[in-house]
Design an enzyme around this catalytic site. Structure first.
Site, PDB file in Angstrom:
ATOM      1  N   GLY A   1      35.439 -33.798  10.467  1.00  0.00           N
ATOM      2  CA  GLY A   1      35.784 -34.880   8.806  1.00  0.00           C
ATOM      3  C   GLY A   1      34.861 -34.545   8.006  1.00  0.00           C
TER       4      GLY A   1
ATOM      5  N   GLU B   1      47.151 -35.877   0.899  1.00  0.00           N
ATOM      6  CA  GLU B   1      47.817 -36.979   1.839  1.00  0.00           C
ATOM      7  C   GLU B   1      47.490 -38.486   1.572  1.00  0.00           C
ATOM      8  OE1 GLU B   1      47.555 -35.199   6.697  1.00  0.00           O
ATOM      9  OE2 GLU B   1      46.466 -37.248   5.527  1.00  0.00           O
ATOM     10  N   LYS B   2      48.940 -39.150   1.444  1.00  0.00           N
ATOM     11  CA  LYS B   2      48.445 -40.511   0.903  1.00  0.00           C
ATOM     12  C   LYS B   2      47.331 -41.258   1.844  1.00  0.00           C
ATOM     13  CE  LYS B   2      50.422 -44.451  -0.403  1.00  0.00           C
ATOM     14  NZ  LYS B   2      50.683 -45.139  -1.461  1.00  0.00           N
TER      15      LYS B   2
ATOM     16  N   ARG C   1      42.092 -26.302  20.462  1.00  0.00           N
ATOM     17  CA  ARG C   1      40.813 -26.268  21.802  1.00  0.00           C
ATOM     18  C   ARG C   1      40.451 -28.111  22.405  1.00  0.00           C
ATOM     19  NH1 ARG C   1      36.780 -29.813  18.846  1.00  0.00           N
ATOM     20  NH2 ARG C   1      37.155 -30.603  16.832  1.00  0.00           N
TER      21      ARG C   1
HETATM   22  P1  ADP Z   1      39.418 -33.628  10.539  1.00  0.00           P
HETATM   23  O1  ADP Z   1      40.060 -32.173  10.559  1.00  0.00           O
HETATM   24  O2  ADP Z   1      37.840 -33.676   9.854  1.00  0.00           O
HETATM   25  O3  ADP Z   1      38.846 -33.989  12.151  1.00  0.00           O
HETATM   26  P2  ADP Z   1      41.479 -34.938   9.492  1.00  0.00           P
HETATM   27  O4  ADP Z   1      42.124 -35.204   9.149  1.00  0.00           O
HETATM   28  O5  ADP Z   1      41.978 -34.861  11.371  1.00  0.00           O
HETATM   29  O6  ADP Z   1      40.070 -34.586   9.648  1.00  0.00           O
HETATM   30  O7  ADP Z   1      40.987 -36.872   9.690  1.00  0.00           O
HETATM   31  C1  ADP Z   1      39.692 -37.490  10.173  1.00  0.00           C
HETATM   32  C2  ADP Z   1      39.844 -39.190  10.026  1.00  0.00           C
HETATM   33  O8  ADP Z   1      39.999 -39.142   8.378  1.00  0.00           O
HETATM   34  C3  ADP Z   1      41.207 -39.473  10.171  1.00  0.00           C
HETATM   35  O9  ADP Z   1      40.754 -39.669  12.156  1.00  0.00           O
HETATM   36  C4  ADP Z   1      40.501 -40.507   9.647  1.00  0.00           C
HETATM   37  O10 ADP Z   1      39.978 -41.729  10.529  1.00  0.00           O
HETATM   38  C5  ADP Z   1      40.938 -40.328   8.843  1.00  0.00           C
HETATM   39  N1  ADP Z   1      42.280 -40.175   8.004  1.00  0.00           N
HETATM   40  C6  ADP Z   1      42.173 -38.457   7.694  1.00  0.00           C
HETATM   41  N2  ADP Z   1      43.883 -38.655   6.891  1.00  0.00           N
HETATM   42  C7  ADP Z   1      43.890 -40.040   6.869  1.00  0.00           C
HETATM   43  C8  ADP Z   1      45.028 -40.278   5.532  1.00  0.00           C
HETATM   44  N3  ADP Z   1      46.074 -39.523   5.689  1.00  0.00           N
HETATM   45  N4  ADP Z   1      44.674 -41.692   5.182  1.00  0.00           N
HETATM   46  C9  ADP Z   1      43.324 -42.766   5.765  1.00  0.00           C
HETATM   47  N5  ADP Z   1      43.194 -41.560   6.889  1.00  0.00           N
HETATM   48  C10 ADP Z   1      42.575 -40.250   6.866  1.00  0.00           C
HETATM   49  P1  ADP Z   2      36.595 -33.607  18.548  1.00  0.00           P
HETATM   50  O1  ADP Z   2      37.990 -33.559  17.700  1.00  0.00           O
HETATM   51  O2  ADP Z   2      36.701 -33.303  19.450  1.00  0.00           O
HETATM   52  O3  ADP Z   2      36.489 -34.948  18.811  1.00  0.00           O
HETATM   53  P2  ADP Z   2      34.766 -33.135  16.085  1.00  0.00           P
HETATM   54  O4  ADP Z   2      35.990 -33.043  14.526  1.00  0.00           O
HETATM   55  O5  ADP Z   2      34.218 -34.185  16.830  1.00  0.00           O
HETATM   56  O6  ADP Z   2      35.079 -33.308  17.232  1.00  0.00           O
HETATM   57  O7  ADP Z   2      33.936 -31.963  16.017  1.00  0.00           O
HETATM   58  C1  ADP Z   2      33.264 -31.419  16.936  1.00  0.00           C
HETATM   59  C2  ADP Z   2      32.188 -30.450  16.534  1.00  0.00           C
HETATM   60  O8  ADP Z   2      32.544 -29.551  15.660  1.00  0.00           O
HETATM   61  C3  ADP Z   2      31.314 -31.340  15.156  1.00  0.00           C
HETATM   62  O9  ADP Z   2      29.756 -30.884  15.393  1.00  0.00           O
HETATM   63  C4  ADP Z   2      32.129 -30.860  14.207  1.00  0.00           C
HETATM   64  O10 ADP Z   2      31.368 -30.949  12.878  1.00  0.00           O
HETATM   65  C5  ADP Z   2      32.373 -29.558  14.578  1.00  0.00           C
HETATM   66  N1  ADP Z   2      33.491 -29.158  13.652  1.00  0.00           N
HETATM   67  C6  ADP Z   2      34.933 -29.188  13.921  1.00  0.00           C
HETATM   68  N2  ADP Z   2      35.974 -29.135  13.487  1.00  0.00           N
HETATM   69  C7  ADP Z   2      35.448 -28.036  12.317  1.00  0.00           C
HETATM   70  C8  ADP Z   2      35.894 -26.781  11.493  1.00  0.00           C
HETATM   71  N3  ADP Z   2      36.762 -26.890  11.451  1.00  0.00           N
HETATM   72  N4  ADP Z   2      34.421 -26.200  10.964  1.00  0.00           N
HETATM   73  C9  ADP Z   2      33.586 -26.405  11.262  1.00  0.00           C
HETATM   74  N5  ADP Z   2      32.722 -27.006  11.895  1.00  0.00           N
HETATM   75  C10 ADP Z   2      33.384 -28.249  13.207  1.00  0.00           C
END
Ligand code: ADP
Ligand code: ADP
Ligand code: MG
Length: 454
Positions: free
Chosen positions: A165, A200-201, A292
């Site tokens: 996030g 991204e939009k 993962r």
């Molecule tokens: P991360 O790699 O930190 O998990 P994500 O790309 O999966 O990031 O996005 C994390 C969260 O942010 C999503 O689950 C969603 O709630 C929000 N999000 C990401 N991209 C978008 C988008 N284009 N529009 C609206 N919400 C988004």
């Molecule tokens: P999941 O996608 O499994 O729900 P989270 O997005 O909540 O996982 O991330 C799980 C843990 O891994 C968190 O402690 C987060 O900060 C860490 N994490 C996830 N993606 C990354 C990344 N790209 N780099 C560093 N830490 C990450």
């Protein structure tokens, strides 16, 4: 040679992996930082080795220390868990060069699809819908501004190596763009060592629905269906459930097919998750793949009955998946609440410190994955998640009731946690109806909700 696994992680996931390995009769080695000497994973593993100072970059993120620990203890495999080095293709390449089995996909797969911007390109090339945005990494702020103007505000600026996030900003105007670009780029550089950004939009009020897949080296790829992770705070998941209250058989099939198609396109092996946003009309858009095991994997285990971590280990050691697509059935409903050491009523500030006493809930269909115990001191250096509470019941309604009872009977003394907050979510009318999106928590007024309960 005897199989022996080094666990390159800490906390609940390290404990989870040790259990799976033990059940398979495989020896384990834990690594730990100086701040984690008395952590549960250190006690439960067959061997443990200190790999450095408290800060992650000096221990759990130190590739040389982790690899040396594996070699010196005679491990023939490494399980990375989630976070830390789990999606670092340079690390995985080092592991491969040392002839150690990485319990996960190849370094090549991670480089291809672990990078979020490149994953978008792969999805697009394979006809899987993505959110409208930039083609690849932004050259500079000017290019970003041009694309933002073209697709229209609000947009999201996202770090290509981002995760957990972090490295994500919403931008609502040209004026905001410049600042947000600089800020996000800096945050990405500090957090992920890579300042590449893409756009991204911004999709208004979507649901976050992801598909768990698992693939072996024999060409079997199976979808284990969806998890709904729309209950988020600042783009971080708090509650997850499966099946999704908004899912139907047709959409499930379409999303599963898209996920399997992507995995096939890159010859993906081991467990992985395709994350999608789903809008109110039922359109879905791929956002990223997590290469993962995920935090919320236990809810899938609950409804399918398969042990995903054991499968990961078996696949890495060259075994065939122990089930086929036709064996995947969804039995009942599962919910997970992430229990964090944070003060939910005071802006969610982290609350590290000593846990004096704990009472864990229990009973049929209640699972707790955790590393905490009475007397354990939560260190301030890492993620604030201290436990995962997972319930499984025949119906969603019963699962919610079970979760309420479990949260009520979950006592942690000495530090503040978000248990009370989760309890309020489980009583919210919209949640009960299954009507919530990723903006729910931002709109949730905890004081009003608490008063309504009194
Ligand atoms: P991360 O790699 O930190 O998990 P994500 O790309 O999966 O990031 O996005 C994390 C969260 O942010 C999503 O689950 C969603 O709630 C929000 N999000 C990401 N991209 C978008 C988008 N284009 N529009 C609206 N919400 C988004
Ligand atoms: P999941 O996608 O499994 O729900 P989270 O997005 O909540 O996982 O991330 C799980 C843990 O891994 C968190 O402690 C987060 O900060 C860490 N994490 C996830 N993606 C990354 C990344 N790209 N780099 C560093 N830490 C990450
Ligand atoms: Mg994500």
């Amino acid at each position: 040679m005897k199989n022996k696994i080094l666990i390159a992680n800490r906390g609940e996931i390290a404990v989870r992996i040790i259990r799976a390995a033990k059940e398979l009769g495989i020896e384990t080695v834990a690594v730990y930082s100086t701040a984690d000497e008395s952590s549960l994973h250190v006690k439960l593993a067959d061997e443990a080795i200190c790999i450095g100072e408290a800060r992650s970059k000096d221990s759990y993120l130190n590739m040389n220390s982790v690899l040396s620990a594996a070699i010196s203890t005679g491990c023939n495999a490494i399980h990375p868990g989630y976070g830390f080095l789990s999606e670092n293709s340079a690390f995985v390449e080092m592991v491969e060069r040392c002839n150690i089995t990485f319990i996960g996909p190849s370094s090549k797969s991670i480089a291809q699809i672990g990078d979020k911007s490149s994953a978008r390109a792969i999805a697009k090339a394979n006809g899987v819908p993505i959110v409208e945005g930039s083609d690849g990494i932004l050259e500079d702020v000017h290019e970003g501004l041009k694309i933002a103007k073209k697709i229209g505000y609000p947009v999201m600026i996202k770090a290509s190596s981002g995760g957990g996030g972090r490295g994500i900003s919403i931008v609502r105007s040209d004026e905001e763009f410049l600042n947000a670009f600089e800020r996000t780029s800096m945050e990405a550089e500090i957090s992920f060592g890579d300042k590449s950004l893409y756009i991204e939009k911004f999709i208004e009020s979507p649901r976050h629905i992801e598909i768990q897949i698992i693939a072996d080296t024999f060409g079997n790829i199976v979808s284990l269906n969806e998890r709904d992770c729309s209950m988020q705070r600042r783009n971080q998941k708090m509650v997850e459930e499966t099946p999704s209250p908004v899912m139907n058989d047709i959409l499930r099939r379409k999303m599963s097919l898209a996920a399997v198609k992507l995995a096939k396109a890159i010859n993906y092996v081991n467990a992985g998750t395709m994350e999608f946003l789903v809008d109110s009309k039922g359109n879905f858009y791929f956002i990223e793949m997590n290469t993962r095991i995920q935090v919320e994997h236990p809810i899938t285990e609950a409804v399918t009955g398969f042990d995903l971590v054991k499968e990961q280990i078996r696949i890495a050691y060259g075994k065939e998946l122990s089930f086929k697509q036709r064996d995947v059935k969804m039995n009942g409903h599962a919910i997970e609440c992430r229990i964090n050491a944070e003060h939910a009523m005071k802006g969610f500030v982290p609350t590290p410190g000593k846990i004096n006493n704990i009472l864990f809930p229990g009973g049929i269909g209640v699972r707790i994955d955790t590393h905490i115990y009475p007397g354990y001191e939560v260190p301030p250096f890492y993620d604030s998640m201290i436990a995962k509470l997972i319930v499984h019941a025949p119906t969603r309604r019963e699962a919610i009731k079970k979760m309420r009872v479990a949260l009520e009977q979950f006592v942690v003394e000495g530090i503040h946690t978000n248990i009370d907050y989760q309890y309020l979510i489980m009583h919210n009318t919209d949640f009960i109806k299954g009507q919530y999106d990723t903006g729910f928590i931002a709109r949730f007024n905890v004081l009003v909700e608490a008063e309504n309960r009194e």
